[in-house]
Design a protein around this motif. Structure first.
Motif, PDB file in Angstrom:
ATOM      1  N   TRP A 264       0.796  -1.222   0.000  1.00  0.00           N
ATOM      2  CA  TRP A 264       0.000   0.000   0.000  1.00  0.00           C
ATOM      3  C   TRP A 264       0.831   1.275   0.000  1.00  0.00           C
ATOM      4  N   ASN A 265       2.169   1.151  -0.117  1.00  0.00           N
ATOM      5  CA  ASN A 265       2.965   2.383  -0.229  1.00  0.00           C
ATOM      6  C   ASN A 265       2.902   2.972  -1.632  1.00  0.00           C
ATOM      7  N   GLY A 266       2.262   2.255  -2.574  1.00  0.00           N
ATOM      8  CA  GLY A 266       2.021   2.804  -3.899  1.00  0.00           C
ATOM      9  C   GLY A 266       3.076   2.497  -4.934  1.00  0.00           C
ATOM     10  N   ASN A 267       4.124   1.763  -4.555  1.00  0.00           N
ATOM     11  CA  ASN A 267       5.232   1.505  -5.473  1.00  0.00           C
ATOM     12  C   ASN A 267       5.136   0.148  -6.167  1.00  0.00           C
ATOM     13  N   TYR A 268       3.929  -0.401  -6.235  1.00  0.00           N
ATOM     14  CA  TYR A 268       3.725  -1.699  -6.881  1.00  0.00           C
ATOM     15  C   TYR A 268       2.462  -1.640  -7.729  1.00  0.00           C
ATOM     16  N   GLY A 269       2.499  -2.331  -8.871  1.00  0.00           N
ATOM     17  CA  GLY A 269       1.357  -2.302  -9.767  1.00  0.00           C
ATOM     18  C   GLY A 269       0.254  -3.263  -9.392  1.00  0.00           C
ATOM     19  N   MET A 270       0.616  -4.504  -9.034  1.00  0.00           N
ATOM     20  CA  MET A 270      -0.382  -5.541  -8.779  1.00  0.00           C
ATOM     21  C   MET A 270       0.065  -6.429  -7.630  1.00  0.00           C
ATOM     22  N   VAL A 271      -0.926  -7.040  -6.983  1.00  0.00           N
ATOM     23  CA  VAL A 271      -0.653  -8.086  -6.003  1.00  0.00           C
ATOM     24  C   VAL A 271      -1.837  -9.038  -5.983  1.00  0.00           C
ATOM     25  N   VAL A 272      -1.559 -10.315  -5.864  1.00  0.00           N
ATOM     26  CA  VAL A 272      -2.611 -11.292  -5.627  1.00  0.00           C
ATOM     27  C   VAL A 272      -2.801 -11.381  -4.118  1.00  0.00           C
TER      28      VAL A 272
END
Length: 441
Positions: A264-272
């Motif tokens: 949730w820090n915003g530095n990732y596009g996707m997560v399962v």
């Protein structure tokens, strides 16, 4: 792996508490006063939701006192084993699938079939398609089945000029790998990885479980982790992490003490992730402030299952140890826990007598700022009757040893110190020994 407790908003708590409280007085059907020892992980037991639930329970059942035993999850299994093996009285214990089957295999738990009838619960009918655990008997009182899906950061997609995932049709894992690479930007002030993962077993072998319908064991009960489907799954992650450079390297992940909240820090596009991520998206913007909107879509599937809605099925549950002197009262507490506390955390219990429609409506309302619709919530959070559930993790022979041994060794493959075959064969060898030892005890 557990899904660490995530606090839900006061609004959610009020929505569900009103229907769960009931009337004051002795509702247990018993005049005796008892004190129940309830062993649970601190991530749940120390939460404001649990403390509020306990106050409601004590008001509703004044003759049933609860003595909570709160233990951090990393110490939980050791504490549980010591208490139950020594014969200390414990009346109710929490566990995920691995932990509860470990308790069943160790002979710690009593069957629930008869005592459930005393509190008006039909184990065969009241939890959907829930099968007996061992020898035709139920040892677990189900809390919830996790519902996995794809969460994505709309800003990262917009910045990379990549279309959002389809709301109904899942990507294949191969498509997800390509998209993750397009979203990745390691040259900016802050690195942006296209995919986030957790250092939990299903993120490495879960693709394989979809391929072989959760066949973690061979027909003779030994370890099947070296099967081609699981090998393919681990190799897929290696491609994303070390070839496409679209996920944080595992050594860096571990060194930084990265946890599931980091997404949730915003530095990732996707997560399962399962439904617990929605609690953050809906209610924790003060704790995890963000200038981006989250989206949800079906979890990815193998190419062979293209178009199908699939889910990793793992059931958290409560169990009554054999040394409990208050089985009926313990199951009353368990029943209230799933219908009151579980709902108050924004999670849908497996207990079929709760109002699912209201749950979906309340959750969709909490997610409206992210432009997530009621239709999406209903489809992905347990409302699709056609979803294909496969095992999330190994839960039969030596499940605790299986999972911990796998996680101890898998990083050696991703750091290049061992081949995938060496790692999987070593896991099999060690866990097969543990399974044999358990059978002989």
């Amino acid at each position: 792996m557990i899904k660490k407790s995530v606090l839900i908003s006061t609004a959610f708590l009020l929505l569900f508490a009103l229907s769960a409280c009931g009337s004051k007085g002795n509702n247990s059907g018993s005049d005796k006063e008892v004190t129940l020892k309830f062993l649970n992980i601190s991530e749940y037991m120390d939460s404001t939701e649990f403390k509020a639930f306990l106050e409601r329970f004590q008001e509703k059942y004044p003759n049933i006192k609860v003595d909570p035993i709160s233990v951090p999850h990393e110490q939980y299994i050791n504490k549980r084993n010591i208490m139950l093996a020594s014969g200390e009285q414990v009346d109710l214990i929490w566990g995920n699938g691995v932990e509860q089957f470990d308790a069943i295999n160790k002979g710690f738990l009593m069957p629930l079939d008869d005592v459930a009838k005393e509190v008006d619960v039909d184990m065969a009918k009241d939890f959907g398609d829930f099968k007996p655990d061992k020898d035709g008997k139920y040892y677990r009182f189900p809390i919830q089945q996790n519902n996995w899906m794809l969460y994505y950061n709309k800003k990262v997609f917009d910045d990379a000029k990549v279309p959002y995932p389809d709301a109904k049709v899942p990507m294949t894992w191969d498509e997800m790998a390509v998209v993750a690479q397009k979203l990745t930007n390691l040259s900016g002030k802050e690195k942006v990885y296209g995919m986030f993962y957790n250092n939990w077993g299903m993120y490495f072998y879960g693709y394989g479980s979809q391929l072989n319908n959760g066949k973690f064991y061979t027909e003779d009960g030994n370890v099947n982790i070296n099967a081609p489907e699981f090998k393919r799954s681990l190799e897929w992650m290696n491609d994303v992490m070390n070839v496409k450079k679209a996920a944080i390297p595992i050594a860096e992940f571990i060194q930084n003490n990265t946890d599931f909240l980091s997404y949730w820090n915003g530095n990732y596009g996707m997560v399962v992730g399962a439904q617990w991520y929605a609690q953050l998206a809906a209610t924790k913007k003060d704790q995890f402030p963000r200038d981006w909107k989250a989206g949800i879509a079906p979890m990815p599937v193998p190419t062979e299952m293209a178009g199908k809605h699939m889910n990793w099925s793992s059931i958290d549950s409560l169990g009554i140890p054999k040394n409990s002197k208050n089985a009926k009262e313990a199951l009353i507490l368990a029943k209230e826990y799933i219908t009151d506390y579980t709902l108050s955390t924004g999670t849908l219990p497996m207990y079929t007598k709760v109002n699912k429609d209201k749950y979906f409506e309340d959750l969709a309302n909490a997610l409206k700022d992210d432009d997530i619709t009621l239709e999406q919530v209903t489809h992905l959070f347990g409302g699709d009757p056609n979803v294909i559930n496969v095992e999330e993790k190994p839960i039969l022979g030596a499940p605790q040893e299986y999972e911990s041994t796998f996680l101890d060794l898998v990083s050696q493959y991703y750091t290049g110190s061992k081949t995938v075959d060496e790692v999987l064969n070593e896991v099999k060898e060690k866990v097969d020994i543990a399974i044999k030892e358990q059978k002989n005890n």
